[in-house]
Design a protein around this motif. Structure first.
Motif, PDB file in Angstrom:
ATOM      1  N   GLY A  73      39.668  21.763  -1.005  1.00 16.39           N
ATOM      2  CA  GLY A  73      38.502  20.855  -0.638  1.00 16.39           C
ATOM      3  C   GLY A  73      38.757  19.729  -1.569  1.00 16.39           C
ATOM      4  N   ASN A  74      39.912  19.077  -1.678  1.00 13.21           N
ATOM      5  CA  ASN A  74      40.080  18.065  -2.728  1.00 13.21           C
ATOM      6  C   ASN A  74      39.043  16.754  -2.397  1.00 13.21           C
ATOM      7  N   VAL A  75      39.074  16.220  -1.336  1.00  8.22           N
ATOM      8  CA  VAL A  75      38.062  15.112  -1.125  1.00  8.22           C
ATOM      9  C   VAL A  75      36.685  15.428  -1.479  1.00  8.22           C
ATOM     10  N   HIS A  76      36.177  16.646  -1.537  1.00 10.45           N
ATOM     11  CA  HIS A  76      34.944  16.866  -1.718  1.00 10.45           C
ATOM     12  C   HIS A  76      34.821  16.903  -3.355  1.00 10.45           C
ATOM     13  N   LYS A  77      35.967  17.029  -4.008  1.00  8.00           N
ATOM     14  CA  LYS A  77      35.632  17.261  -5.527  1.00  8.00           C
ATOM     15  C   LYS A  77      35.980  15.845  -5.987  1.00  8.00           C
ATOM     16  N   GLY A  78      36.317  14.852  -5.284  1.00  6.30           N
ATOM     17  CA  GLY A  78      36.364  13.518  -5.956  1.00  6.30           C
ATOM     18  C   GLY A  78      37.693  13.129  -6.140  1.00  6.30           C
ATOM     19  N   LEU A  79      39.044  13.822  -5.775  1.00  7.21           N
ATOM     20  CA  LEU A  79      40.288  13.668  -5.888  1.00  7.21           C
ATOM     21  C   LEU A  79      40.703  11.989  -5.380  1.00  7.21           C
ATOM     22  N   ASP A  80      40.307  11.935  -4.133  1.00  6.95           N
ATOM     23  CA  ASP A  80      40.467  10.502  -3.801  1.00  6.95           C
ATOM     24  C   ASP A  80      39.935   9.262  -4.744  1.00  6.95           C
ATOM     25  N   LEU A  81      38.853   9.510  -5.459  1.00  6.21           N
ATOM     26  CA  LEU A  81      38.473   8.586  -6.429  1.00  6.21           C
ATOM     27  C   LEU A  81      39.234   8.363  -7.537  1.00  6.21           C
ATOM     28  N   LEU A  82      39.755   9.803  -7.910  1.00  3.46           N
ATOM     29  CA  LEU A  82      40.527   9.777  -9.227  1.00  3.46           C
ATOM     30  C   LEU A  82      41.872   9.171  -9.103  1.00  3.46           C
ATOM     31  N   LEU A  83      42.551   9.385  -7.791  1.00  2.00           N
ATOM     32  CA  LEU A  83      43.812   8.705  -7.538  1.00  2.00           C
ATOM     33  C   LEU A  83      43.580   6.962  -7.445  1.00  2.00           C
ATOM     34  N   GLU A  84      42.493   6.599  -7.074  1.00  2.00           N
ATOM     35  CA  GLU A  84      42.226   5.211  -7.017  1.00  2.00           C
ATOM     36  C   GLU A  84      42.065   4.743  -8.386  1.00  2.00           C
ATOM     37  N   ALA A  85      41.266   5.331  -9.103  1.00  2.00           N
ATOM     38  CA  ALA A  85      40.966   5.056 -10.694  1.00  2.00           C
ATOM     39  C   ALA A  85      42.245   4.955 -11.272  1.00  2.00           C
ATOM     40  N   PHE A  86      42.933   5.939 -10.980  1.00  2.00           N
ATOM     41  CA  PHE A  86      44.093   6.129 -11.998  1.00  2.00           C
ATOM     42  C   PHE A  86      45.369   5.276 -11.759  1.00  2.00           C
ATOM     43  N   SER A  87      45.421   4.796 -10.482  1.00  2.00           N
ATOM     44  CA  SER A  87      46.428   3.685 -10.027  1.00  2.00           C
ATOM     45  C   SER A  87      46.115   2.421 -10.791  1.00  2.00           C
ATOM     46  N   GLN A  88      45.004   2.262 -11.426  1.00  2.00           N
ATOM     47  CA  GLN A  88      44.714   0.846 -12.149  1.00  2.00           C
ATOM     48  C   GLN A  88      44.616   1.137 -13.553  1.00  2.00           C
ATOM     49  N   LEU A  89      44.757   2.381 -14.102  1.00  2.00           N
ATOM     50  CA  LEU A  89      44.920   2.787 -15.424  1.00  2.00           C
ATOM     51  C   LEU A  89      46.356   2.992 -16.175  1.00  2.00           C
TER      52      LEU A  89
END
Length: 109
Positions: A73-89
């Motif tokens: 249930g990755n997308v329901h836990k916010g993994l997509d948002l983390l991947l987007e944020a970490f790509s810029q950190l």
């Protein structure tokens, strides 16, 4: 992505039908189940660890390393948002879980 764990029935019915409830969390989480007769509360907070010497630990080496640890249930836990944020950190995100084959197909370009 489709809801892979959509709850069809009321959670209240499941709680009322159960012989007991195991609640993970602090006393506030426990109190949310106060109307049920048998609730076992496991406080999953961090506890003091005496197995290592804190003064010898290199905290700076770990400051930019993060762990995402969960089940499906990755997308329901916010993994997509983390991947987007970490790509810029300037940081590292380590992912430890099952990743469904459909998940990468639904990431933004």
């Amino acid at each position: 992505m489709p809801y892979d764990r959509w709850i069809q029935d009321c959670e209240e019915y499941a709680n009322e039908s159960a012989d007991g409830i195991i609640c993970l969390g602090n006393i506030v989480a426990r109190d949310s189940y106060s109307k049920f007769p048998l609730v076992i509360n496991l406080n999953n907070a961090a506890y003091h660890d005496t197995r290592y010497e804190r003064t010898k630990k290199d905290f700076n080496r770990g400051r930019n390393n993060f762990l995402f640890f969960s089940g499906s249930g990755n997308v329901h836990k916010g993994l997509d948002l983390l991947l987007e944020a970490f790509s810029q950190l300037p940081a590292h995100l380590y992912i430890c879980q099952y990743i469904s084959p459909d998940f990468p197909k639904n990431l933004p370009e």
